[in-house]
Design a protein around this motif. Structure first.
Motif, PDB file in Angstrom:
ATOM      1  N   ASP A  20       1.017  -1.344   0.070  1.00  0.00           N
ATOM      2  CA  ASP A  20       0.011   0.039   0.038  1.00  0.00           C
ATOM      3  C   ASP A  20       1.103   1.339   0.040  1.00  0.00           C
ATOM      4  OD1 ASP A  20      -1.589   2.255   1.446  1.00  0.00           O
ATOM      5  OD2 ASP A  20      -3.157   0.938   0.901  1.00  0.00           O
ATOM      6  N   ALA A  21       0.385   2.189  -0.797  1.00  0.00           N
ATOM      7  CA  ALA A  21       1.493   3.376  -0.930  1.00  0.00           C
ATOM      8  C   ALA A  21       1.389   4.132   0.320  1.00  0.00           C
ATOM      9  CB  ALA A  21       0.729   4.368  -2.061  1.00  0.00           C
ATOM     10  N   GLY A  22       0.436   4.053   1.341  1.00  0.00           N
ATOM     11  CA  GLY A  22       0.687   4.730   2.497  1.00  0.00           C
ATOM     12  C   GLY A  22       2.050   4.183   3.084  1.00  0.00           C
ATOM     13  N   GLY A  23       2.458   3.151   2.937  1.00  0.00           N
ATOM     14  CA  GLY A  23       3.631   2.702   3.671  1.00  0.00           C
ATOM     15  C   GLY A  23       4.990   3.419   3.194  1.00  0.00           C
ATOM     16  N   PRO A  24       5.263   3.334   2.058  1.00  0.00           N
ATOM     17  CA  PRO A  24       6.723   4.331   1.652  1.00  0.00           C
ATOM     18  C   PRO A  24       6.323   5.785   1.549  1.00  0.00           C
ATOM     19  CG  PRO A  24       5.642   2.711  -0.342  1.00  0.00           C
ATOM     20  CD  PRO A  24       4.886   2.604   0.929  1.00  0.00           C
ATOM     21  N   PHE A  25       5.149   6.219   1.324  1.00  0.00           N
ATOM     22  CA  PHE A  25       5.112   7.412   1.351  1.00  0.00           C
ATOM     23  C   PHE A  25       4.444   8.338   2.480  1.00  0.00           C
ATOM     24  CE2 PHE A  25       5.280   6.341  -3.208  1.00  0.00           C
ATOM     25  CZ  PHE A  25       6.095   7.151  -3.480  1.00  0.00           C
ATOM     26  N   SER A 225      12.165  15.974   3.439  1.00  0.00           N
ATOM     27  CA  SER A 225      10.845  16.027   4.162  1.00  0.00           C
ATOM     28  C   SER A 225      10.031  14.721   3.628  1.00  0.00           C
ATOM     29  CB  SER A 225       9.824  17.183   3.938  1.00  0.00           C
ATOM     30  OG  SER A 225       9.540  17.268   2.578  1.00  0.00           O
ATOM     31  N   TRP A 226      10.279  14.103   2.606  1.00  0.00           N
ATOM     32  CA  TRP A 226       9.590  12.798   2.191  1.00  0.00           C
ATOM     33  C   TRP A 226      10.326  11.529   2.847  1.00  0.00           C
ATOM     34  CZ3 TRP A 226       7.275  12.292  -3.147  1.00  0.00           C
ATOM     35  CH2 TRP A 226       6.660  13.518  -3.737  1.00  0.00           C
ATOM     36  N   MET A 227       9.647  10.864   3.746  1.00  0.00           N
ATOM     37  CA  MET A 227      10.098   9.644   4.206  1.00  0.00           C
ATOM     38  C   MET A 227       8.971   8.527   4.451  1.00  0.00           C
ATOM     39  SD  MET A 227      10.973  11.537   7.685  1.00  0.00           S
ATOM     40  CE  MET A 227      11.788  12.897   6.967  1.00  0.00           C
ATOM     41  N   THR A 228       9.451   7.290   4.817  1.00  0.00           N
ATOM     42  CA  THR A 228       8.294   6.392   4.881  1.00  0.00           C
ATOM     43  C   THR A 228       7.606   6.513   6.154  1.00  0.00           C
ATOM     44  OG1 THR A 228       9.562   4.675   5.856  1.00  0.00           O
ATOM     45  CG2 THR A 228       9.700   4.847   3.517  1.00  0.00           C
ATOM     46  N   THR A 237      15.658  10.707  10.750  1.00  0.00           N
ATOM     47  CA  THR A 237      15.945  10.366   9.202  1.00  0.00           C
ATOM     48  C   THR A 237      16.069  11.577   8.579  1.00  0.00           C
ATOM     49  OG1 THR A 237      14.471   8.338   9.294  1.00  0.00           O
ATOM     50  CG2 THR A 237      14.725   9.404   7.137  1.00  0.00           C
ATOM     51  N   LEU A 238      15.636  12.603   8.533  1.00  0.00           N
ATOM     52  CA  LEU A 238      15.637  13.670   7.866  1.00  0.00           C
ATOM     53  C   LEU A 238      17.009  14.433   7.985  1.00  0.00           C
ATOM     54  CD1 LEU A 238      13.005  16.840   7.640  1.00  0.00           C
ATOM     55  CD2 LEU A 238      15.365  17.264   8.044  1.00  0.00           C
ATOM     56  N   GLU A 239      17.838  14.416   9.276  1.00  0.00           N
ATOM     57  CA  GLU A 239      18.814  15.026   9.507  1.00  0.00           C
ATOM     58  C   GLU A 239      20.023  14.149   8.993  1.00  0.00           C
ATOM     59  OE1 GLU A 239      19.420  17.960  10.245  1.00  0.00           O
ATOM     60  OE2 GLU A 239      17.410  18.464  10.651  1.00  0.00           O
ATOM     61  N   THR A 240      19.856  12.933   9.119  1.00  0.00           N
ATOM     62  CA  THR A 240      21.061  11.742   8.562  1.00  0.00           C
ATOM     63  C   THR A 240      20.956  12.168   7.070  1.00  0.00           C
ATOM     64  OG1 THR A 240      20.448  10.390  10.249  1.00  0.00           O
ATOM     65  CG2 THR A 240      21.689   9.536   8.386  1.00  0.00           C
ATOM     66  N   LYS A 241      19.686  12.193   6.214  1.00  0.00           N
ATOM     67  CA  LYS A 241      19.582  12.302   4.807  1.00  0.00           C
ATOM     68  C   LYS A 241      20.438  13.733   4.352  1.00  0.00           C
ATOM     69  CE  LYS A 241      15.350  12.062   3.969  1.00  0.00           C
ATOM     70  NZ  LYS A 241      13.926  11.776   3.275  1.00  0.00           N
ATOM     71  N   ARG A 242      20.231  14.802   5.259  1.00  0.00           N
ATOM     72  CA  ARG A 242      20.765  16.169   5.067  1.00  0.00           C
ATOM     73  C   ARG A 242      22.437  15.914   4.939  1.00  0.00           C
ATOM     74  NH1 ARG A 242      18.429  20.929   6.184  1.00  0.00           N
ATOM     75  NH2 ARG A 242      17.313  19.972   7.938  1.00  0.00           N
ATOM     76  N   GLY A 274      18.556  26.258  -6.966  1.00  0.00           N
ATOM     77  CA  GLY A 274      18.338  26.277  -5.686  1.00  0.00           C
ATOM     78  C   GLY A 274      17.199  25.473  -5.089  1.00  0.00           C
ATOM     79  N   GLY A 275      16.757  24.447  -6.083  1.00  0.00           N
ATOM     80  CA  GLY A 275      15.617  23.368  -5.593  1.00  0.00           C
ATOM     81  C   GLY A 275      16.246  22.321  -4.914  1.00  0.00           C
ATOM     82  N   ASN A 276      15.445  21.246  -4.719  1.00  0.00           N
ATOM     83  CA  ASN A 276      15.828  19.881  -4.438  1.00  0.00           C
ATOM     84  C   ASN A 276      16.941  19.441  -5.505  1.00  0.00           C
ATOM     85  OD1 ASN A 276      13.905  19.673  -2.101  1.00  0.00           O
ATOM     86  ND2 ASN A 276      12.377  19.658  -3.751  1.00  0.00           N
ATOM     87  N   PRO A 277      17.709  18.767  -4.702  1.00  0.00           N
ATOM     88  CA  PRO A 277      18.762  18.000  -5.697  1.00  0.00           C
ATOM     89  C   PRO A 277      17.895  16.962  -6.403  1.00  0.00           C
ATOM     90  CG  PRO A 277      19.057  17.311  -3.420  1.00  0.00           C
ATOM     91  CD  PRO A 277      17.951  18.491  -3.465  1.00  0.00           C
ATOM     92  N   PHE A 278      18.553  16.435  -7.528  1.00  0.00           N
ATOM     93  CA  PHE A 278      17.863  15.466  -8.330  1.00  0.00           C
ATOM     94  C   PHE A 278      18.907  14.421  -8.619  1.00  0.00           C
ATOM     95  CE2 PHE A 278      20.027  18.472 -11.059  1.00  0.00           C
ATOM     96  CZ  PHE A 278      20.416  17.804 -12.253  1.00  0.00           C
ATOM     97  N   LEU A 279      18.161  13.174  -8.942  1.00  0.00           N
ATOM     98  CA  LEU A 279      18.929  11.907  -9.294  1.00  0.00           C
ATOM     99  C   LEU A 279      19.191  11.785 -10.731  1.00  0.00           C
ATOM    100  CD1 LEU A 279      20.292   9.445  -7.546  1.00  0.00           C
ATOM    101  CD2 LEU A 279      18.344   8.057  -8.873  1.00  0.00           C
TER     102      LEU A 279
END
Length: 298
Positions: A20-25, A225-228, A237-242, A274-279
């Motif tokens: 279910d998408a609610g898990g990962p998002f 700000s996106w996490m599971t 999680t947010l600060e580790t990702k930063r 200046g926006g989000n980095p991208f893959l």
């Protein structure tokens, strides 16, 4: 195959399944996440279950063992397993590697989707190490949390995936960041769980990382700000990702995202506006990945 200096990296998808998408998002609104991953009519999205096989310094190393072969049919139906599964073992066989050839197994954490393949059931119905000659490693904090689960975590911390290995002396507990083989580093990246570990590779000036559940999909790494919904400590999680976002950009590291069925491998690039980095996606063969299974929302 990827080559990171002297380190040979093979990516093997143990199984593709649907959740279910609610898990990962988590708290991300459907109107936003559906631009990146379009759920089906039952609100399900695909998840890969990537594992790694590394060759370095004369050693054969497996990173995470996926669901393996002992998931019962009921759970296979619940998770909508795509056939065939047990892709780690089948991929190793294709590479000419037997379970007995593995020297080291790195468990990033002890959630069932990442370590059920640690053990197998023998024909006599007994549990045995899937890799009989390997040392298994995991963070001590992760093992302590797995040994004392609560109402939220007990469904995913399943003792038969790791307790037999502790009892036999085959599993070693790590106390923080550790170099596990030449250029292969287990790095504590907390948030998903306090003892969660990513695997950083460095050789001949080249860098890579198996991000694992620090960012299950690439979009989780692009957007702080996106996490599971599965993260135990989401603000950590947010600060580790930063921190690791900046490392990834500065080192031009090749990144591998454990559950991403659309963009599993790439390099993070800074956004000059200046926006989000991208893959920036890197196309590379992945054993047991069938693109026909996945939606095309990206």
């Amino acid at each position: 195959m990827l080559q990171i200096g002297d380190i040979e990296v093979h990516i093997l998808n143990d199984v593709t399944y649907f959740v279910d998408a609610g898990g990962p998002f988590g708290l991300v609104p459907r109107a936003l996440y559906s631009r990146y991953m379009q759920p089906n009519e039952n609100n399900l999205v695909p998840q890969a279950q990537l594992t790694l096989f590394l060759r370095v310094g004369g050693k054969n190393i497996v990173v995470d063992t996926g669901y393996g072969s002992k998931v019962d049919r009921r759970m296979q139906r619940i998770l909508h397993f795509q056939q065939p599964f047990d892709g780690l073992m089948r991929g190793l066989t294709k590479l000419g590697v037997s379970p007995a050839d593995i020297d080291l197994v790195i468990n990033t954490h002890l959630h069932g989707d990442h370590c059920t393949g640690n053990t197998i059931l023998t024909e006599e119905g007994e549990l045995a190490a899937a890799f009989p000659n390997a040392e298994y490693v995991v963070q001590r904090r992760e093992y302590e949390d797995a040994s004392h689960p609560n109402e939220r975590t007990r469904a995913t911390y399943i003792p038969f995936n790791y307790e037999p290995l502790l009892a036999s002396g085959q599993m070693r507990l790590l106390d923080g960041d550790s170099e596990l083989a030449p250029g292969v580093h287990g790095i504590v990246t907390p948030g998903h769980t306090p003892g969660h570990m990513s695997v950083r590779l460095e050789s001949q000036g080249q860098h890579a990382a198996f991000i694992c559940d620090l960012a299950s999909y690439a979009v989780h790494f692009e957007r702080l700000s996106w996490m599971t919904a599965y993260d135990v400590e989401p603000l950590i999680t947010l600060e580790t990702k930063r921190h690791w976002q900046q490392w990834a950009i500065q080192t031009e590291a090749t990144l591998i995202f454990v559950h991403d069925a659309k963009r599993p491998v790439g390099k993070l690039k800074a956004n000059e506006e200046g926006g989000n980095p991208f893959l920036e996606v890197i196309e590379t063969p992945i054993f047991n990945m069938d693109p026909a299974v996945y939606n095309t929302a990206f």
